[in-house]
Scaffold this motif. Structure first.
Motif, PDB file in Angstrom:
ATOM      1  N   SER A 124       1.732  10.712  11.302  1.00 33.88           N
ATOM      2  CA  SER A 124       2.723  11.533  12.049  1.00 33.88           C
ATOM      3  C   SER A 124       3.952  11.816  11.323  1.00 33.88           C
ATOM      4  N   GLU A 125       4.811  12.588  11.754  1.00 30.57           N
ATOM      5  CA  GLU A 125       5.982  13.298  11.282  1.00 30.57           C
ATOM      6  C   GLU A 125       6.945  12.429  11.472  1.00 30.57           C
ATOM      7  N   THR A 126       6.900  11.110  11.155  1.00 30.19           N
ATOM      8  CA  THR A 126       8.143  10.144  11.430  1.00 30.19           C
ATOM      9  C   THR A 126       8.271   9.280  10.083  1.00 30.19           C
ATOM     10  N   ILE A 127       9.466   8.870   9.960  1.00 35.67           N
ATOM     11  CA  ILE A 127       9.712   8.078   8.587  1.00 35.67           C
ATOM     12  C   ILE A 127       8.634   6.965   8.354  1.00 35.67           C
ATOM     13  N   HIS A 128       8.446   6.275   9.594  1.00 35.22           N
ATOM     14  CA  HIS A 128       7.457   5.154   9.066  1.00 35.22           C
ATOM     15  C   HIS A 128       5.992   5.222   9.717  1.00 35.22           C
ATOM     16  N   GLY A 129       5.950   6.365  10.526  1.00 35.40           N
ATOM     17  CA  GLY A 129       4.705   6.695  11.134  1.00 35.40           C
ATOM     18  C   GLY A 129       3.519   7.412  10.298  1.00 35.40           C
ATOM     19  N   ARG A 163       9.028   6.310   1.215  1.00 40.57           N
ATOM     20  CA  ARG A 163       8.736   7.450   1.905  1.00 40.57           C
ATOM     21  C   ARG A 163       9.612   8.631   1.471  1.00 40.57           C
ATOM     22  N   PHE A 164      10.979   8.014   1.125  1.00 38.76           N
ATOM     23  CA  PHE A 164      11.851   9.080   0.586  1.00 38.76           C
ATOM     24  C   PHE A 164      11.520   9.809  -0.762  1.00 38.76           C
ATOM     25  N   ARG A 165      10.945   8.616  -1.458  1.00 40.23           N
ATOM     26  CA  ARG A 165      10.411   8.846  -2.929  1.00 40.23           C
ATOM     27  C   ARG A 165       9.286  10.011  -2.746  1.00 40.23           C
ATOM     28  N   ILE A 166       8.411   9.779  -1.889  1.00 39.09           N
ATOM     29  CA  ILE A 166       7.343  10.750  -1.748  1.00 39.09           C
ATOM     30  C   ILE A 166       7.913  11.947  -1.234  1.00 39.09           C
ATOM     31  N   LEU A 167       8.822  12.001  -0.423  1.00 37.15           N
ATOM     32  CA  LEU A 167       9.683  13.262   0.266  1.00 37.15           C
ATOM     33  C   LEU A 167      10.361  14.047  -1.085  1.00 37.15           C
ATOM     34  N   ALA A 215       0.900  -4.285   4.169  1.00 34.45           N
ATOM     35  CA  ALA A 215      -0.151  -3.295   3.263  1.00 34.45           C
ATOM     36  C   ALA A 215      -0.998  -3.078   4.263  1.00 34.45           C
ATOM     37  N   GLN A 216      -1.713  -3.985   5.131  1.00 34.11           N
ATOM     38  CA  GLN A 216      -2.933  -3.687   5.906  1.00 34.11           C
ATOM     39  C   GLN A 216      -2.323  -2.894   6.988  1.00 34.11           C
ATOM     40  N   LEU A 217      -1.000  -3.151   7.548  1.00 35.51           N
ATOM     41  CA  LEU A 217      -0.632  -2.415   8.649  1.00 35.51           C
ATOM     42  C   LEU A 217      -0.459  -0.760   8.428  1.00 35.51           C
ATOM     43  N   MET A 218      -0.233  -0.553   7.007  1.00 35.33           N
ATOM     44  CA  MET A 218       0.127   0.874   6.766  1.00 35.33           C
ATOM     45  C   MET A 218      -1.101   1.532   6.649  1.00 35.33           C
ATOM     46  N   LYS A 219      -2.340   0.994   6.963  1.00 35.33           N
ATOM     47  CA  LYS A 219      -3.688   1.605   7.070  1.00 35.33           C
ATOM     48  C   LYS A 219      -3.599   2.491   8.323  1.00 35.33           C
ATOM     49  N   LYS A 220      -2.871   2.130   9.304  1.00 34.72           N
ATOM     50  CA  LYS A 220      -2.866   2.828  10.665  1.00 34.72           C
ATOM     51  C   LYS A 220      -1.781   3.860  10.758  1.00 34.72           C
ATOM     52  N   TYR A 221      -1.002   3.852   9.753  1.00 37.25           N
ATOM     53  CA  TYR A 221      -0.036   4.920   9.737  1.00 37.25           C
ATOM     54  C   TYR A 221      -0.144   5.948   8.615  1.00 37.25           C
ATOM     55  N   MET A 263       0.890  -1.245  -0.016  1.00 32.47           N
ATOM     56  CA  MET A 263       0.013  -0.090   0.236  1.00 32.47           C
ATOM     57  C   MET A 263       1.071   1.331   0.089  1.00 32.47           C
ATOM     58  N   GLU A 264       0.675   2.117  -0.940  1.00 40.01           N
ATOM     59  CA  GLU A 264       1.330   3.072  -0.946  1.00 40.01           C
ATOM     60  C   GLU A 264       1.087   4.386  -0.242  1.00 40.01           C
ATOM     61  N   THR A 265       2.056   5.020   0.377  1.00 38.70           N
ATOM     62  CA  THR A 265       1.637   6.211   1.401  1.00 38.70           C
ATOM     63  C   THR A 265       0.833   7.267   0.633  1.00 38.70           C
ATOM     64  N   ASP A 266      -0.096   7.633   1.457  1.00 39.08           N
ATOM     65  CA  ASP A 266      -0.951   8.818   0.996  1.00 39.08           C
ATOM     66  C   ASP A 266      -0.004  10.065   0.694  1.00 39.08           C
ATOM     67  N   PRO A 267       0.089  10.815  -0.292  1.00 42.44           N
ATOM     68  CA  PRO A 267       0.907  11.929  -0.366  1.00 42.44           C
ATOM     69  C   PRO A 267       0.815  13.069   0.666  1.00 42.44           C
ATOM     70  N   ARG A 268      -0.729  13.084   0.976  1.00 49.76           N
ATOM     71  CA  ARG A 268      -0.783  14.193   2.149  1.00 49.76           C
ATOM     72  C   ARG A 268       0.198  13.902   3.203  1.00 49.76           C
ATOM     73  N   TRP A 269       0.666  12.701   3.486  1.00 49.26           N
ATOM     74  CA  TRP A 269       1.623  12.699   4.797  1.00 49.26           C
ATOM     75  C   TRP A 269       2.566  13.671   4.493  1.00 49.26           C
ATOM     76  N   VAL A 270       3.073  14.109   3.412  1.00 49.26           N
ATOM     77  CA  VAL A 270       4.195  15.225   3.351  1.00 49.26           C
ATOM     78  C   VAL A 270       3.728  16.455   4.178  1.00 49.26           C
ATOM     79  N   ASN A 271       2.369  16.753   4.028  1.00 52.19           N
ATOM     80  CA  ASN A 271       1.945  18.076   4.494  1.00 52.19           C
ATOM     81  C   ASN A 271       1.946  17.806   6.062  1.00 52.19           C
ATOM     82  N   ILE A 272       1.803  16.766   6.698  1.00 52.63           N
ATOM     83  CA  ILE A 272       2.135  16.587   8.272  1.00 52.63           C
ATOM     84  C   ILE A 272       3.758  16.716   8.276  1.00 52.63           C
TER      85      ILE A 272
END
Length: 192
Positions: A187-192, A121-125, A178-184, A1-10
């Motif tokens: 937060s402003e952490t590399i994996h969070g 995560r680094f790619r998104i950043l 992928a299921q785990l990433m639904k809860k991450y 599961m890919e990270t939502d790009p809005r994570w960067v806003n956090i």
């Protein structure tokens, strides 16, 4: 599961936090490489690869620390990484008897998964952050994270033993993660 790009806003709201968390991720990656050497010294090529990887991860720690200082921040204290804890818990439950081969494969898959997620995560950043310096910085680190991921998964395949189907175990681990990433991604952490 890919990270939502809005994570960067956090992340952008607390650059000091992401950089401190990132620094400790690099330090933990170096520590993991050293632990692998201690636990699996019988694989000469693995030992050599882990020596190089530990050096590179500590170099990355130094680079992140430099970014922290350049911005007038201070390296904070180490943070717990719940994502890593969740991965470890999953692998503990999948230990199937705890044979040495299983322990080895688990350690390699654990490291590969962390490196793969860090790479993502680094790619998104590198694509989304509104900071040209950090955009370039994370682009440069993304490539080494991808290389580290392939290193670990390659060793899992090479030394797994005949009783372990690495491809099947890796596929199952990917589904879990992928299921785990639904809860991450909140937060402003590399994996969070």
């Amino acid at each position: 599961m890919e990270t939502d790009p809005r994570w960067v806003n956090i992340v952008e709201k607390n650059i000091e936090e992401i950089l401190t968390d990132h620094a400790y991720c690099e330090q933990k990656a170096a520590s993991n490489a050293i632990t692998i050497i201690v636990k699996f010294p019988e694989y000469d090529d693995l030992v050599e690869a882990m020596v190089e990887l530990a050096r590179e991860e500590m170099e990355h720690f130094g680079m992140v620390h430099q970014k922290i200082k350049e911005r007038g921040f201070k390296l904070g204290f180490e943070r717990k990484d719940p994502y890593v804890g969740d991965l470890l818990e999953y692998l503990k439950q999948q230990n199937s008897g705890g044979s040495r081969d299983t322990q080895f494969v688990n350690r390699m898959m654990f490291a590969a998964m962390i490196e793969a997620r860090s790479c993502e995560r680094f790619r998104i950043l590198s694509e989304e952050i509104n900071d040209d310096d950090l955009k370039e910085f994370y682009r440069s680190l993304m490539e080494s994270e991808a290389r580290h991921y392939t290193t670990f998964i390659s060793y899992a395949r090479k030394y797994a033993g005949k009783s372990i189907d690495v491809e099947e175990r890796w596929s199952e681990f990917l589904i879990f993660e992928a299921q785990l990433m639904k809860k991450y991604g909140k937060s402003e952490t590399i994996h969070g």
